[in-house]
Design a protein around this motif. Structure first.
Motif, short mmCIF file in Angstrom:
data_model
loop_
_atom_site.label_atom_id
_atom_site.label_comp_id
_atom_site.label_asym_id
_atom_site.label_seq_id
_atom_site.Cartn_x
_atom_site.Cartn_y
_atom_site.Cartn_z
N ALA A 8 0.84 -1.20 0.00
CA ALA A 8 0.00 0.00 0.00
C ALA A 8 0.87 1.25 0.00
N GLY A 9 0.58 2.15 -0.93
CA GLY A 9 1.32 3.41 -1.01
C GLY A 9 2.55 3.36 -1.88
N LEU A 10 2.94 2.17 -2.35
CA LEU A 10 4.12 2.08 -3.21
C LEU A 10 3.78 2.51 -4.63
N ARG A 11 4.81 2.93 -5.35
CA ARG A 11 4.66 3.30 -6.76
C ARG A 11 5.63 2.48 -7.60
N VAL A 12 5.12 1.87 -8.64
CA VAL A 12 5.91 1.01 -9.52
C VAL A 12 5.79 1.49 -10.95
N ALA A 13 6.90 1.50 -11.66
CA ALA A 13 6.90 1.82 -13.09
C ALA A 13 6.94 0.52 -13.89
N ILE A 14 5.99 0.37 -14.81
CA ILE A 14 6.01 -0.76 -15.75
C ILE A 14 6.61 -0.25 -17.04
N MET A 15 7.83 -0.66 -17.33
CA MET A 15 8.51 -0.20 -18.54
C MET A 15 8.01 -1.01 -19.73
N VAL A 71 10.07 -4.58 -15.89
CA VAL A 71 10.38 -4.43 -17.31
C VAL A 71 9.51 -5.37 -18.12
N ARG A 72 8.56 -4.82 -18.83
CA ARG A 72 7.65 -5.60 -19.66
C ARG A 72 8.05 -5.57 -21.14
N GLY A 73 8.64 -4.48 -21.60
CA GLY A 73 9.01 -4.40 -23.00
C GLY A 73 10.01 -3.28 -23.25
N ILE A 74 10.92 -3.52 -24.19
CA ILE A 74 11.90 -2.52 -24.61
C ILE A 74 11.82 -2.44 -26.12
N ALA A 75 11.49 -1.28 -26.63
CA ALA A 75 11.34 -1.12 -28.09
C ALA A 75 12.69 -1.27 -28.79
N GLY A 76 12.63 -1.81 -30.00
CA GLY A 76 13.83 -1.87 -30.81
C GLY A 76 14.21 -0.48 -31.30
N GLY A 77 15.38 -0.37 -31.86
CA GLY A 77 15.85 0.92 -32.35
C GLY A 77 17.28 0.81 -32.80
N THR A 78 17.92 1.94 -32.96
CA THR A 78 19.34 1.93 -33.31
C THR A 78 20.14 1.38 -32.13
N PHE A 79 21.39 1.06 -32.39
CA PHE A 79 22.26 0.58 -31.32
C PHE A 79 22.34 1.62 -30.21
N GLU A 80 22.43 2.90 -30.61
CA GLU A 80 22.51 3.97 -29.62
C GLU A 80 21.24 4.09 -28.79
N GLN A 81 20.08 3.97 -29.45
CA GLN A 81 18.82 4.08 -28.73
C GLN A 81 18.64 2.95 -27.71
N VAL A 82 18.92 1.73 -28.14
CA VAL A 82 18.77 0.60 -27.23
C VAL A 82 19.78 0.71 -26.08
N THR A 83 20.99 1.14 -26.39
CA THR A 83 22.00 1.32 -25.34
C THR A 83 21.54 2.32 -24.30
N LEU A 84 20.95 3.43 -24.74
CA LEU A 84 20.48 4.45 -23.81
C LEU A 84 19.33 3.91 -22.96
N ARG A 85 18.41 3.17 -23.57
CA ARG A 85 17.28 2.63 -22.82
C ARG A 85 17.75 1.65 -21.75
#
Length: 342
Positions: A8-15, A71-85
């Motif tokens: 109760a009162g916690l906050r969770v991010a679903i990526m 972590v539910r999902g990570i979008a594809g992208g350039t190597f740089e984009q995925v590295t940053l995510r």
């Protein structure tokens, strides 16, 4: 600590890069625990050293951080984009936020070559595998395997749902013609080859007839909790996304132990582990002692197909493990939450 108190009162991010069935199930399970869960796209997060006090900005959290991340999902992208995510996930861990599964574990499971390496290194049975950038070496592997009576499967190094798989070896005409290695341009100039494991025609007649299949075993918090058999679909590819039929499977000790060992080898909190029956020799189709083989370990596993043949709610089991094992171990009973302390 009882479930009615902790949460109760916690906050969770679903990526996630998309919302739908899985995220709706997760949010419902979090709500049942009194947790405020919100979906965030990693592409919308940023590292910002002027953003006090953490240097990390997540939409909807202001200058605070979530108490945990799923972590539910990570979008594809350039190597740089995925590295940053992935870097954002690394940064969250550096800030003390439990990330389920964390970036390092996801990196290991997304890269099929590293998965194969770690499975082999940890003694988990898996088909012989080769990965490299040399087309000439890959062609030699193909020729050597074909000469030994094997076929190989060419897979994208990064990929899921059975996309891009090609089975190579002797021609289907049965005249001994070798199917050549295709251009690696479609595979980003990387050859990931895995020996195809199947049953010979003789072996099939020696055993009870039935369609080819594989297993998906779900591991949560170091314990195998559910399993299914997948058959049909696109020929020898048994992904649900390819039309495979799901049916419940007995989670015997062998399957459970292999799935748990594979998950541990990659350092995952939860995983969908894909296994295939052991290879059958036409000379001794009923030889005892052969072990199933682990093909892949999915660190961002979908479970919609598995849920159709599983009596308990999988999202609830995942949420309970995140809260009661991963998060509870990091928060002393009297400690304030991150967002409440600022």
């Amino acid at each position: 600590m009882s479930e009615t108190v902790f949460g109760a009162g916690l906050r969770v991010a679903i990526m996630t890069d998309e919302t739908g069935w899985h995220t709706a199930r997760l949010k419902k399970a979090f709500r049942a625990r009194g947790v405020d869960a919100r979906c965030i796209d990693l592409a919308a997060c940023r590292i910002d050293t002027t953003w006090q006090p953490y240097g990390l900005a997540l939409p909807g959290f202001g200058h605070t951080l979530p108490d945990a991340v799923f972590v539910r999902g990570i979008a594809g992208g350039t190597f740089e984009q995925v590295t940053l995510r992935l870097g954002v996930l690394h940064a969250l861990r550096e800030c003390g936020v439990p990330v389920y599964n964390d970036a390092r574990a996801i990196e290991r499971s997304v890269d099929k070559s590293m998965t194969s390496f770690l499975l082999h290194r940890n003694g988990v049975p898996t088909p012989p595998t080769w990965a490299g950038e040399s087309a000439a070496f890959a062609q030699r592997v193909l020729m050597r395997e074909t000469a030994a009576g094997h076929q190989v499967v060419l897979k994208p190094l990064f990929g899921s749902q059975g996309k891009g798989l090609r089975r190579l070896g002797a021609s289907a005409r049965g005249d001994g013609t070798l199917v050549p290695l295709p251009s690696l341009a479609r595979y980003q100039q990387v050859a990931y080859l895995q020996r195809f494991v199947g049953r010979s025609a003789q072996a099939r007649t020696a055993r009870e007839a039935g369609p080819a299949f594989d297993w998906r075993v779900l591991v949560i918090g170091g314990r195998a909790v559910a399993a299914m058999r997948r058959s049909g679909g696109r020929g020898w590819i048994h992904n649900v996304a390819r039309g495979a039929h799901c049916e419940p499977a007995e989670l015997d000790e062998t399957l459970a132990q292999l799935a748990v060992r594979a998950t541990h080898a990659l350092g995952l909190d939860y995983a969908g582990v894909d296994l295939i029956p052991p290879p059958v020799s036409s000379d001794a189709p009923d030889a005892p002692g052969a072990s199933p083989l682990v093909l892949e370990v999915n660190g961002v596993a979908a479970w919609r197909g598995l849920q159709t043949v599983t009596p308990f709610d999988i999202a609830t089991a995942l949420v309970d493990d995140l809260l009661d094992r991963r998060l509870a171990a990091t928060i002393p009973p009297t400690a304030p939450m991150r967002h409440a302390s600022l």
